[in-house]
Write a protein that holds these residues in place. Structure first.
Motif, PDB file in Angstrom:
ATOM      1  N   UNK A   1     -40.891 -77.401  23.791  1.00 28.27           N
ATOM      2  CA  UNK A   1     -40.933 -76.370  22.750  1.00 28.27           C
ATOM      3  C   UNK A   1     -40.812 -74.953  23.323  1.00 28.27           C
ATOM      4  N   UNK A   2     -40.625 -74.828  24.638  1.00 24.09           N
ATOM      5  CA  UNK A   2     -40.535 -73.500  25.254  1.00 24.09           C
ATOM      6  C   UNK A   2     -39.271 -72.779  24.779  1.00 24.09           C
ATOM      7  N   UNK A   3     -39.366 -71.443  24.720  1.00 25.43           N
ATOM      8  CA  UNK A   3     -38.186 -70.651  24.363  1.00 25.43           C
ATOM      9  C   UNK A   3     -37.250 -70.592  25.556  1.00 25.43           C
ATOM     10  N   UNK A   4     -35.960 -70.720  25.297  1.00 32.04           N
ATOM     11  CA  UNK A   4     -34.982 -70.730  26.379  1.00 32.04           C
ATOM     12  C   UNK A   4     -33.727 -70.019  25.903  1.00 32.04           C
ATOM     13  N   UNK A   5     -33.325 -68.951  26.613  1.00 29.01           N
ATOM     14  CA  UNK A   5     -32.120 -68.222  26.162  1.00 29.01           C
ATOM     15  C   UNK A   5     -30.852 -69.066  26.248  1.00 29.01           C
ATOM     16  N   UNK A   6     -30.910 -70.161  27.032  1.00 25.47           N
ATOM     17  CA  UNK A   6     -29.737 -71.044  27.111  1.00 25.47           C
ATOM     18  C   UNK A   6     -29.609 -71.904  25.844  1.00 25.47           C
ATOM     19  N   UNK A   7     -30.738 -72.136  25.173  1.00 23.16           N
ATOM     20  CA  UNK A   7     -30.728 -72.965  23.958  1.00 23.16           C
ATOM     21  C   UNK A   7     -31.488 -72.236  22.858  1.00 23.16           C
ATOM     22  N   UNK A   8     -30.952 -71.099  22.353  1.00 24.14           N
ATOM     23  CA  UNK A   8     -31.705 -70.329  21.361  1.00 24.14           C
ATOM     24  C   UNK A   8     -31.822 -71.072  20.039  1.00 24.14           C
ATOM     25  N   UNK A   9     -32.957 -70.849  19.364  1.00 25.48           N
ATOM     26  CA  UNK A   9     -33.089 -71.398  18.024  1.00 25.48           C
ATOM     27  C   UNK A   9     -33.902 -70.422  17.180  1.00 25.48           C
ATOM     28  N   UNK A  10     -33.719 -70.488  15.913  1.00 26.01           N
ATOM     29  CA  UNK A  10     -34.394 -69.577  14.988  1.00 26.01           C
ATOM     30  C   UNK A  10     -35.391 -70.385  14.172  1.00 26.01           C
ATOM     31  N   UNK A  11     -36.607 -69.816  14.054  1.00 27.44           N
ATOM     32  CA  UNK A  11     -37.631 -70.500  13.269  1.00 27.44           C
ATOM     33  C   UNK A  11     -38.272 -69.503  12.323  1.00 27.44           C
ATOM     34  N   UNK A  12     -38.714 -69.963  11.169  1.00 30.03           N
ATOM     35  CA  UNK A  12     -39.370 -69.045  10.250  1.00 30.03           C
ATOM     36  C   UNK A  12     -39.143 -69.475   8.813  1.00 30.03           C
ATOM     37  N   UNK A  13     -39.477 -68.569   7.880  1.00 31.71           N
ATOM     38  CA  UNK A  13     -39.360 -68.945   6.468  1.00 31.71           C
ATOM     39  C   UNK A  13     -38.015 -68.504   5.910  1.00 31.71           C
ATOM     40  N   UNK A  14     -37.599 -69.162   4.883  1.00 29.05           N
ATOM     41  CA  UNK A  14     -36.402 -68.755   4.146  1.00 29.05           C
ATOM     42  C   UNK A  14     -36.762 -68.718   2.665  1.00 29.05           C
ATOM     43  N   UNK A  15     -36.431 -67.606   2.003  1.00 26.97           N
ATOM     44  CA  UNK A  15     -36.687 -67.512   0.560  1.00 26.97           C
ATOM     45  C   UNK A  15     -35.353 -67.524  -0.165  1.00 26.97           C
ATOM     46  N   UNK A  16     -35.258 -68.392  -1.102  1.00 25.96           N
ATOM     47  CA  UNK A  16     -34.019 -68.528  -1.862  1.00 25.96           C
ATOM     48  C   UNK A  16     -34.004 -67.549  -3.037  1.00 25.96           C
ATOM     49  N   UNK A  17     -32.839 -67.389  -3.693  1.00 24.51           N
ATOM     50  CA  UNK A  17     -32.729 -66.388  -4.763  1.00 24.51           C
ATOM     51  C   UNK A  17     -33.714 -66.576  -5.912  1.00 24.51           C
ATOM     52  N   UNK A  18     -34.236 -67.809  -6.088  1.00 26.75           N
ATOM     53  CA  UNK A  18     -35.135 -68.029  -7.218  1.00 26.75           C
ATOM     54  C   UNK A  18     -36.453 -67.289  -7.086  1.00 26.75           C
ATOM     55  N   UNK A  19     -36.868 -66.936  -5.834  1.00 23.01           N
ATOM     56  CA  UNK A  19     -38.150 -66.217  -5.700  1.00 23.01           C
ATOM     57  C   UNK A  19     -38.073 -64.917  -4.901  1.00 23.01           C
ATOM     58  N   UNK A  20     -37.033 -64.724  -4.058  1.00 24.05           N
ATOM     59  CA  UNK A  20     -37.027 -63.553  -3.159  1.00 24.05           C
ATOM     60  C   UNK A  20     -37.120 -62.233  -3.924  1.00 24.05           C
ATOM     61  N   UNK A  21     -36.275 -62.060  -4.927  1.00 25.07           N
ATOM     62  CA  UNK A  21     -36.233 -60.808  -5.696  1.00 25.07           C
ATOM     63  C   UNK A  21     -37.597 -60.543  -6.332  1.00 25.07           C
ATOM     64  N   UNK A  22     -38.200 -61.595  -6.933  1.00 27.51           N
ATOM     65  CA  UNK A  22     -39.496 -61.415  -7.585  1.00 27.51           C
ATOM     66  C   UNK A  22     -40.576 -60.984  -6.582  1.00 27.51           C
ATOM     67  N   UNK A  23     -40.547 -61.580  -5.391  1.00 23.36           N
ATOM     68  CA  UNK A  23     -41.534 -61.226  -4.375  1.00 23.36           C
ATOM     69  C   UNK A  23     -41.394 -59.770  -3.942  1.00 23.36           C
ATOM     70  N   UNK A  24     -40.144 -59.336  -3.794  1.00 22.67           N
ATOM     71  CA  UNK A  24     -39.911 -57.932  -3.385  1.00 22.67           C
ATOM     72  C   UNK A  24     -40.505 -56.981  -4.419  1.00 22.67           C
ATOM     73  N   UNK A  25     -40.315 -57.270  -5.684  1.00 28.18           N
ATOM     74  CA  UNK A  25     -40.801 -56.386  -6.741  1.00 28.18           C
ATOM     75  C   UNK A  25     -42.313 -56.501  -6.938  1.00 28.18           C
ATOM     76  N   UNK A  26     -42.872 -57.662  -6.634  1.00 27.09           N
ATOM     77  CA  UNK A  26     -44.320 -57.852  -6.797  1.00 27.09           C
ATOM     78  C   UNK A  26     -45.112 -56.950  -5.848  1.00 27.09           C
ATOM     79  N   UNK A  27     -44.450 -56.462  -4.779  1.00 27.29           N
ATOM     80  CA  UNK A  27     -45.132 -55.594  -3.813  1.00 27.29           C
ATOM     81  C   UNK A  27     -45.255 -54.153  -4.305  1.00 27.29           C
ATOM     82  N   UNK A  28     -44.595 -53.810  -5.417  1.00 33.00           N
ATOM     83  CA  UNK A  28     -44.560 -52.414  -5.888  1.00 33.00           C
ATOM     84  C   UNK A  28     -45.949 -51.803  -6.017  1.00 33.00           C
ATOM     85  N   UNK A  29     -46.896 -52.556  -6.577  1.00 38.85           N
ATOM     86  CA  UNK A  29     -48.214 -51.981  -6.868  1.00 38.85           C
ATOM     87  C   UNK A  29     -48.918 -51.517  -5.597  1.00 38.85           C
TER      88      UNK A  29
END
Length: 357
Positions: free
Chosen positions: A1-29
């Motif tokens: 599981x070590x990070x290696x520049x020879x074999x880069x990989x991306x990890x993390x969350x992905x938000x699809x269009x059904x919720x991303x826009x709503x989440x951005x606007x929910x932060x307004x307050x």
């Protein structure tokens, strides 16, 4: 599981269009709540330190007609200039921005005096292709649609730490007072390419009269900067005076050009710019007499110290005529010393700094 520049990989969350826009606007307050939170903590800081800050601080005449809006580095020089202009009966002011994002239009409008007719907004950035820099556009938007809104112009200053001096601020207020002020201007340069710059104004000493200003021209590694740092520490540690020191270096460092700018006096120093109107100038390299305008700005009745191998008639012969003329016209007291010879005699080599100090 070590990070290696020879074999880069991306990890993390992905938000699809059904919720991303709503989440951005929910932060307004949370963003909307920030100005009030910051204001509350500024009041707590004021109780602890005695220094009071608001989201937007106003300084100047209560009935000011011409107002500058600025943020950060230029404000102290503008503050100093306003003090001098108020004594002459000018109706000028400054709004200092302390919280830029989120930009609270309500707090900003409350800081601008009701008498204001013209505003100049200063941005320390350039956005090529835009109709104006960010702070200018925010100020314009805050006044959009309001009755009797002032005329608003904008300009750039201080890019790459370019000096902002009282003379430039006076020039800006003079521009603002015109029936049709120059918009999208630059301050602190002479733009002979696209002609954005304001007309230059002669440098002036607007700091407190008790403040002593000194300028030292040296050679990289000759010890001039070290000696001046030492001097200003001695003055700061052993007297009640306020001190300020700034050292400008050539990119070559050792063997290059250095210039030391020192100020000390009995009152707080607001001058956030290089020494342009010194009481005292020391030139530690005689060749600089022909290379640089070492007497520029030296005040009437000031003092000039020259480190030179020349003496008597030889000195009079080798001094450039423009330097001699400046000495005569401005009643300058001139001292000269052969610190290089003294340093060699007493075993200091080329270190002339303690002798000159």
């Amino acid at each position: 599981r070590a990070l290696n520049p020879e074999h880069p990989h991306q990890a993390g969350t992905a938000q699809n269009p059904d919720i991303y826009f709503q989440n951005r606007e929910a932060a307004n307050k949370y963003y909307e709540a920030i100005p009030a939170i910051v204001e509350g903590y500024m009041k707590k800081i004021a109780k602890l330190t005695g220094r009071a800050y608001k989201l937007f601080d106003y300084y100047g005449a209560e009935d000011a007609e011409e107002v500058i809006v600025a943020m950060g580095s230029g404000c102290e020089a503008i503050h100093e200039t306003i003090d001098a202009m108020l004594k002459k009966g000018k109706k000028v002011g400054l709004v200092k921005v302390h919280l830029y994002r989120p930009f609270s239009a309500k707090h900003f409008l409350a800081a601008v005096p009701a008498t204001c007719k013209k505003i100049a907004v200063l941005d320390r950035t350039k956005e090529p292709g835009a109709n104006g820099e960010p702070l200018l556009l925010d100020v314009k938007e805050a006044f959009y649609g309001r009755e009797n809104a002032p005329m608003i112009i904008g300009g750039r200053f201080g890019l790459a730490s370019k000096d902002t001096t009282p003379a430039q601020i006076v020039g800006l207020y003079e521009n603002l007072a015109l029936p049709q002020p120059k918009d999208h201007f630059t301050m602190g340069i002479v733009d002979d390419v696209t002609f954005t710059s304001l007309p230059p104004v002669k440098e002036m000493a607007l700091g407190d009269p008790s403040t002593f200003e000194a300028k030292f021209y040296g050679l990289g590694a000759d010890g001039t900067v070290g000696a001046n740092k030492n001097s200003v520490k001695i003055i700061g540690d052993n007297t009640d005076k306020y001190c300020q020191a700034y050292f400008a270096y050539d990119s070559k460092k050792s063997g290059g050009f250095t210039c030391s700018h020192l100020r000390f006096g009995d009152k707080p120093i607001r001058s956030t710019y290089l020494v342009n109107t010194p009481n005292f100038v020391a030139c530690h390299v005689q060749a600089y007499l022909h290379m640089y305008d070492v007497t520029r700005g030296l005040r009437d009745g000031g003092t000039f110290l020259l480190n030179t191998i020349w003496e008597g008639e030889q000195l009079a012969k080798h001094l450039p005529n423009k330097v001699k003329r400046y000495f005569a016209q401005h009643n300058i007291t001139v001292y000269y010393i052969d610190a290089t010879r003294i340093a060699q005699e007493i075993g200091l080599g080329n270190r002339t700094n303690t002798i000159l100090q």
